[in-house]
Design an enzyme around this catalytic site. Structure first.
Site, PDB file in Angstrom:
ATOM      1  N   TYR A 190     -14.306   5.670   9.257  1.00 34.99           N
ATOM      2  CA  TYR A 190     -12.838   5.660   9.339  1.00 34.99           C
ATOM      3  C   TYR A 190     -12.399   6.208  10.705  1.00 34.99           C
ATOM      4  O   TYR A 190     -11.586   5.604  11.405  1.00 34.99           O
ATOM      5  CB  TYR A 190     -12.283   6.526   8.209  1.00 34.99           C
ATOM      6  CG  TYR A 190     -10.782   6.633   8.137  1.00 34.99           C
ATOM      7  CD1 TYR A 190      -9.995   5.551   7.801  1.00 34.99           C
ATOM      8  CD2 TYR A 190     -10.147   7.863   8.373  1.00 34.99           C
ATOM      9  CE1 TYR A 190      -8.610   5.660   7.713  1.00 34.99           C
ATOM     10  CE2 TYR A 190      -8.765   7.983   8.278  1.00 34.99           C
ATOM     11  CZ  TYR A 190      -8.001   6.878   7.947  1.00 34.99           C
ATOM     12  OH  TYR A 190      -6.636   6.999   7.854  1.00 34.99           O
ATOM     13  N   ASP A 204      -3.074 -11.591   5.405  1.00 34.82           N
ATOM     14  CA  ASP A 204      -4.369 -10.899   5.358  1.00 34.82           C
ATOM     15  C   ASP A 204      -4.781 -10.595   6.797  1.00 34.82           C
ATOM     16  O   ASP A 204      -4.902 -11.503   7.625  1.00 34.82           O
ATOM     17  CB  ASP A 204      -5.390 -11.821   4.676  1.00 34.82           C
ATOM     18  CG  ASP A 204      -6.733 -11.148   4.481  1.00 34.82           C
ATOM     19  OD1 ASP A 204      -7.053 -10.201   5.233  1.00 34.82           O
ATOM     20  OD2 ASP A 204      -7.461 -11.569   3.567  1.00 34.82           O
ATOM     21  N   ILE A 207      -0.654  11.969   4.067  1.00 34.59           N
ATOM     22  CA  ILE A 207       0.732  11.652   3.696  1.00 34.59           C
ATOM     23  C   ILE A 207       0.934  11.884   2.198  1.00 34.59           C
ATOM     24  O   ILE A 207       0.155  11.390   1.372  1.00 34.59           O
ATOM     25  CB  ILE A 207       1.084  10.199   4.067  1.00 34.59           C
ATOM     26  CG1 ILE A 207       0.918   9.998   5.579  1.00 34.59           C
ATOM     27  CG2 ILE A 207       2.504   9.860   3.642  1.00 34.59           C
ATOM     28  CD1 ILE A 207       1.221   8.588   6.071  1.00 34.59           C
ATOM     29  N   GLY A 237       0.808  -1.215   0.000  1.00 38.35           N
ATOM     30  CA  GLY A 237       0.000   0.000   0.000  1.00 38.35           C
ATOM     31  C   GLY A 237       0.845   1.271   0.000  1.00 38.35           C
ATOM     32  O   GLY A 237       2.069   1.214  -0.138  1.00 38.35           O
ATOM     33  N   ILE A 249      -1.941  -9.085   0.577  1.00 38.73           N
ATOM     34  CA  ILE A 249      -3.148  -9.899   0.357  1.00 38.73           C
ATOM     35  C   ILE A 249      -3.177 -10.334  -1.104  1.00 38.73           C
ATOM     36  O   ILE A 249      -2.562  -9.678  -1.962  1.00 38.73           O
ATOM     37  CB  ILE A 249      -4.458  -9.130   0.693  1.00 38.73           C
ATOM     38  CG1 ILE A 249      -4.498  -7.769  -0.008  1.00 38.73           C
ATOM     39  CG2 ILE A 249      -4.640  -8.995   2.182  1.00 38.73           C
ATOM     40  CD1 ILE A 249      -5.860  -7.101   0.025  1.00 38.73           C
TER      41      ILE A 249
HETATM   42  C1  AKB Z   1      -7.402  10.099   4.530  1.00 40.72           C
HETATM   43  O1  AKB Z   1      -7.502  11.177   3.955  1.00 40.72           O
HETATM   44  O2  AKB Z   1      -8.356   9.329   4.701  1.00 40.72           O
HETATM   45  C2  AKB Z   1      -6.068   9.716   5.108  1.00 40.72           C
HETATM   46  C3  AKB Z   1      -5.902  10.186   6.503  1.00 40.72           C
HETATM   47  C4  AKB Z   1      -5.658  11.602   6.773  1.00 40.72           C
HETATM   48  O3  AKB Z   1      -5.954   9.415   7.413  1.00 40.72           O
HETATM   49  N1  AKB Z   1      -5.026  10.227   4.273  1.00 40.72           N
END
Ligand code: AKB
Length: 318
Positions: A143, A54, A173, A11, A35
């Site tokens: 998230y 995985d 990032i 990734g 994976i």
């Molecule tokens: C996202 O934008 O979802 C990621 C983060 C800031 O965790 N790059």
């Protein structure tokens, strides 16, 4: 760290972290966990061991840990913020179920474990300017919910079982190697590709949308530095605010224009991305990371832009 497993090695972060760890600890000591369908290629494949790992399959991870005598796991498996909104159950399965598997393996086999959190662990009710280390975390995305859970579950395993869990809250990032997929901060990577290809960039966020960002070399350095830090100095563990630079779309655009004056950008706001970005900090206070393990970034926006443009020109033959 003697032998390391990187889960999610193909990734955005994993592909570069695996190579950086191999350069520091020796190629044969770092296993690229992947994976099916995302096998390592090129130098990542050729430079060291690789194994299917995985995150949703705890037994498979345990087998790799036993086979390679792993003592440190970097768990980078996650769906990013935007894509997770369209697949919340999968995001939870990978982010939380997967983390639980990793922590159980770490407990049974005495491994240290790094699982990143994010600026996404904050929400609308968090103070947005100089967001403190310890503050309100009520995110509005799956998230974010999974990242807060990551922090809590990692602390739980440290406090209850003594598993050496450590983590940072990564900003967006930025890197020229492997593109991110499905994040809110992706625009700050995409913009460089458009600039170097000589194309107009359509920005999905409105002017003035501030978010923390970090250049990949600093992000890698932070993760490794934290895992090497003296445990007795760590008052916090999961997860440290990590700041480096904070900017809005018009600021990165102006910085790129210093190198490519003809570069053009227009705005077409993506409501979901804007909503998420508005709920995240403008800039974090990372003084705990600086005090407890000596964090200090090397790159600011100007230095990162110079390097990104130079490297992308080579990569894209421009
Ligand atoms: C996202 O934008 O979802 C990621 C983060 C800031 O965790 N790059």
């Amino acid at each position: 760290m003697k032998n390391i497993l990187v889960i999610g090695a193909t990734g955005q972060i994993g592909s570069e972290l695996t190579m950086e760890l191999r350069s520091r600890y020796g190629d044969s000591h770092v296993v690229a966990g992947y994976i099916r369908g995302a096998e390592p290629k090129g130098v990542l494949k050729d430079s060291g061991p690789a194994a299917i790992a995985d995150v949703t399959d705890g037994d498979a991870i345990a087998e790799v840990v036993k086979k390679y005598d792993i003592d440190t796991i970097y768990n980078l498996a996650a769906l990013l913020s935007v894509v997770a909104e369209s697949m919340p159950r999968l995001a939870w399965k990978i982010g939380v179920g997967g983390l639980w598997n990793v922590l159980e393996v770490a407990r049974e086999h005495h491994c240290a474990a790094f699982t990143p959190s994010s600026i996404g662990s904050f929400g609308l009710s968090t103070p947005h300017v100089m967001t403190p280390q310890d503050t309100i975390q009520r995110p509005g995305t799956i998230y974010g919910v999974s990242k807060v859970t990551t922090e809590l579950l990692s602390d739980y395993y440290f406090n209850k079982y003594g598993v050496d869990t450590r983590s940072v809250r990564f900003p967006g990032i930025i890197s020229y190697v492997t593109p991110p997929g499905g994040g809110t901060t992706d625009y700050a990577v995409d913009i460089y590709y458009y600039a170097v290809r000589g194309e107009k960039f359509v920005c999905p966020l409105q002017p003035g949308t501030l978010m923390d960002m970090i250049y990949m070399p600093d992000a890698l350095h932070a993760a490794i530095m934290l895992m090497e830090a003296d445990a007795s100095k760590l008052l916090h563990r999961n997860a440290f605010n990590l700041a480096s630079m904070s900017f809005a779309p018009e600021t990165i655009y102006e910085e790129i224009k210093k190198h490519i004056p003809q570069f053009e950008m227009e705005y077409q706001i993506d409501p979901l991305k804007q909503h998420i970005a508005d709920s995240w900090p403008d800039c974090m206070d990372d003084s705990c990371a600086r005090l407890e393990w000596g964090w200090q970034p090397k790159y600011d926006l100007a230095a990162m832009t110079t390097d990104m443009l130079e490297k992308l020109k080579l990569k894209l033959n421009k």
